[in-house]
Design an enzyme around this catalytic site. Structure first.
Site, PDB file in Angstrom:
ATOM      1  N   GLY A 267      -4.928   8.273   5.113  1.00  0.00           N
ATOM      2  CA  GLY A 267      -4.026   9.179   5.798  1.00  0.00           C
ATOM      3  C   GLY A 267      -2.760   9.426   5.001  1.00  0.00           C
ATOM      4  O   GLY A 267      -2.214  10.540   5.008  1.00  0.00           O
TER       5      GLY A 267
ATOM      6  N   ASP B 164       1.581  -0.948  11.759  1.00  0.00           N
ATOM      7  CA  ASP B 164       0.329  -1.415  11.164  1.00  0.00           C
ATOM      8  C   ASP B 164       0.029  -2.873  11.478  1.00  0.00           C
ATOM      9  O   ASP B 164      -1.105  -3.331  11.313  1.00  0.00           O
ATOM     10  CB  ASP B 164       0.359  -1.228   9.640  1.00  0.00           C
ATOM     11  CG  ASP B 164       0.244   0.235   9.241  1.00  0.00           C
ATOM     12  OD1 ASP B 164      -0.319   1.026  10.024  1.00  0.00           O
ATOM     13  OD2 ASP B 164       0.713   0.580   8.143  1.00  0.00           O
TER      14      ASP B 164
ATOM     15  N   SER C 215       7.670   8.710  12.096  1.00  0.00           N
ATOM     16  CA  SER C 215       6.482   8.580  11.247  1.00  0.00           C
ATOM     17  C   SER C 215       6.895   8.740   9.793  1.00  0.00           C
ATOM     18  O   SER C 215       7.394   9.798   9.393  1.00  0.00           O
ATOM     19  CB  SER C 215       5.433   9.642  11.603  1.00  0.00           C
ATOM     20  OG  SER C 215       4.460   9.767  10.579  1.00  0.00           O
TER      21      SER C 215
ATOM     22  N   LYS D 233       0.822  -1.207   0.000  1.00  0.00           N
ATOM     23  CA  LYS D 233       0.000   0.000   0.000  1.00  0.00           C
ATOM     24  C   LYS D 233       0.860   1.263   0.000  1.00  0.00           C
ATOM     25  O   LYS D 233       0.636   2.194  -0.782  1.00  0.00           O
ATOM     26  CB  LYS D 233      -0.918  -0.049   1.230  1.00  0.00           C
ATOM     27  CG  LYS D 233      -1.988   1.024   1.336  1.00  0.00           C
ATOM     28  CD  LYS D 233      -3.087   0.499   2.250  1.00  0.00           C
ATOM     29  CE  LYS D 233      -3.925   1.557   2.893  1.00  0.00           C
ATOM     30  NZ  LYS D 233      -3.242   2.343   3.917  1.00  0.00           N
TER      31      LYS D 233
ATOM     32  N   LYS E 252      -5.046   6.141  14.486  1.00  0.00           N
ATOM     33  CA  LYS E 252      -5.142   5.490  13.184  1.00  0.00           C
ATOM     34  C   LYS E 252      -6.608   5.564  12.734  1.00  0.00           C
ATOM     35  O   LYS E 252      -7.370   6.404  13.199  1.00  0.00           O
ATOM     36  CB  LYS E 252      -4.639   4.051  13.274  1.00  0.00           C
ATOM     37  CG  LYS E 252      -3.136   3.948  13.506  1.00  0.00           C
ATOM     38  CD  LYS E 252      -2.361   4.349  12.259  1.00  0.00           C
ATOM     39  CE  LYS E 252      -0.879   4.117  12.388  1.00  0.00           C
ATOM     40  NZ  LYS E 252      -0.154   4.442  11.134  1.00  0.00           N
TER      41      LYS E 252
END
Length: 424
Positions: free
Chosen positions: A91, A311, A164, A19, A338
């Site tokens: 996001g 994740d 991040s 992804k 999230k």
């Protein structure tokens, strides 16, 4: 969706494309000079939102079963969209677009669904404003956002409050448009797909430990991109294969970028039998992964591991529930912002199945080994919660139900088909 306790899961599968890499392939292909052919692209809702946003800014993108073809317009070739950009539930699309749009010469607004409108954008907006970007948002830091055509962006040195990849990428992308080098310092290394891909397209990106520096340039040059299978999607079958007795599953062509393989480290530490074959490297390292049913034990997950498996923590919580002993997940406050509050969601749903799970300020404690029973599991409109609880159901006695299972389409539209093909 009804699920029953599984018989052994066996077979060879391929999971959807990564992804994170799929998003970036479209974005960077759009900003490059030339045509980018993308194979292995994830046809999930989030990545399709990225395609839609760039089409609205004048980029021609062709989508077929075989590939996605992006006809790049260059760093300065985007055109103003006729209306606000809609990023759906993504996001990644929202935050990375902030960095790209900060360098454009037109005003643009962007927003997403109800979940995106509740997710804080302040971490991204603050450094972009330091660079000179003019950004307005609801209560300052929430979508809808309006990014104004502003003055020349300035290169900065920015120490990130958290590790991040989305925040780092937004700053680096804005750095392409700055008047000098931009330096990002992370508290721990996060996934580096942006740095790898930008280098492949001709950008000058230097990495040294937790420090990344990018230099502005005239243009990126298009390059064909093969997207490996997403280790975050493979994670559900790695855990399923480990907890269902008698199982053996091989997952082909999985991306094993070192910034993403925390799931493998933790499962091996818990006693999982995982082997890697056919290891190779192009823009990203890939291999075939085989998981065999294993007797798992508890562990501690925290510190620098967290950015490498953020994740995958929901499905690791499932593994912990079936492991002997106690598992502690800490330093994972990011899970609260999230698609859902994944700490509260996983504790609630595991408890519903009879697990001994406790929420903490920065994670959870799971005391594994208790027999689990089927239940009606909520998904919180969160694809990873839905798939995690489907994996949990495979190890529970009796029948289970997944409420609102269609949410898996965000990242893995054919998840339940793959599960069924393995014998689930």
């Amino acid at each position: 969706m009804q699920l029953s306790q599984a018989k052994p899961l066996r077979g060879t599968i391929t999971v959807p494309g990564d992804k994170s890499i799929s998003h970036r392939a479209v974005m960077f292909g759009a900003l490059a000079q030339g045509t980018t052919h993308i194979t292995g692209f994830l046809m999930g809702e989030d990545c399709l939102s990225t395609i839609d946003c760039f089409r609205r800014m004048g980029v021609s993108i062709e989508v077929s079963d075989a590939e996605v073809v992006v006809h790049g317009v260059g760093l300065h070739g985007l055109t103003p969209p006729a209306q606000s950009l809609y990023t759906g539930n993504s996001g990644t699309t929202t935050r990375l677009l902030c960095g790209i749009l900060a360098g454009q010469n037109f005003d643009v607004s962007l927003s997403g669904d109800a979940s995106i409108q509740k997710r804080p954008m302040g971490r991204v907006i603050a450094p972009l404003r330091q660079m000179g970007a003019i950004i307005d948002g609801v209560n300052g830091n929430y979508c809808p956002l309006t990014i104004h055509a502003g003055t020349q962006l300035h290169g900065i040195e920015y120490t990130m409050p958290v590790a991040s990849a989305q925040l780092k990428s937004a700053i680096l992308l804005a750095g392409l448009y700055a008047d000098g080098p931009t330096c990002v310092i992370e508290p721990a290394p996060s996934r580096d797909h942006t740095e790898r891909m930008l280098r492949a397209l001709g950008a000058q990106v230097e990495s040294n430990g937790c420090t990344v520096r990018i230099h502005p340039l005239k243009d990126l040059q298009a390059k064909d991109i093969a997207v490996p299978a997403d280790i975050s999607s493979a994670a559900f079958f790695l855990v399923a294969g480990a907890i269902v007795p008698g199982s053996e599953i091989t997952i082909q062509n999985v991306g094993i970028n070192p910034t993403r393989t925390g799931i493998l480290d933790v499962l091996r530490d818990m006693g999982a039998d995982i082997t890697m074959t056919n290891v190779r490297d192009d823009m990203e390292p890939v291999c075939d992964l085989t998981i065999r049913a294993s007797k798992l034990h508890g562990t501690t997950i925290g510190g620098d591991l967290i950015p490498r498996l953020i994740d995958e923590l929901p499905v690791l919580a499932v593994a912990a529930a079936f492991a002997e002993g106690e598992t502690r997940i800490c330093d994972a406050q990011e899970l609260k912002v999230k698609e859902s509050n994944r700490i509260a969601a996983m504790v609630t749903e595991l408890t519903r199945a009879g697990a001994d799970a406790e929420e903490t300020e920065d994670g959870m404690i799971i005391r594994g080994g208790k027999p689990l029973h089927g239940a009606a599991f909520e998904t919180y409109h969160d694809h990873r919660i839905a798939m995690s609880m489907a994996v949990c159901a495979l190890g529970c006695t009796g029948e289970s139900e997944i409420v609102n299972p269609d949410v898996v389409a965000i990242s893995y539209p054919n998840f339940f088909d793959t599960l069924s093909a393995l014998g689930g």
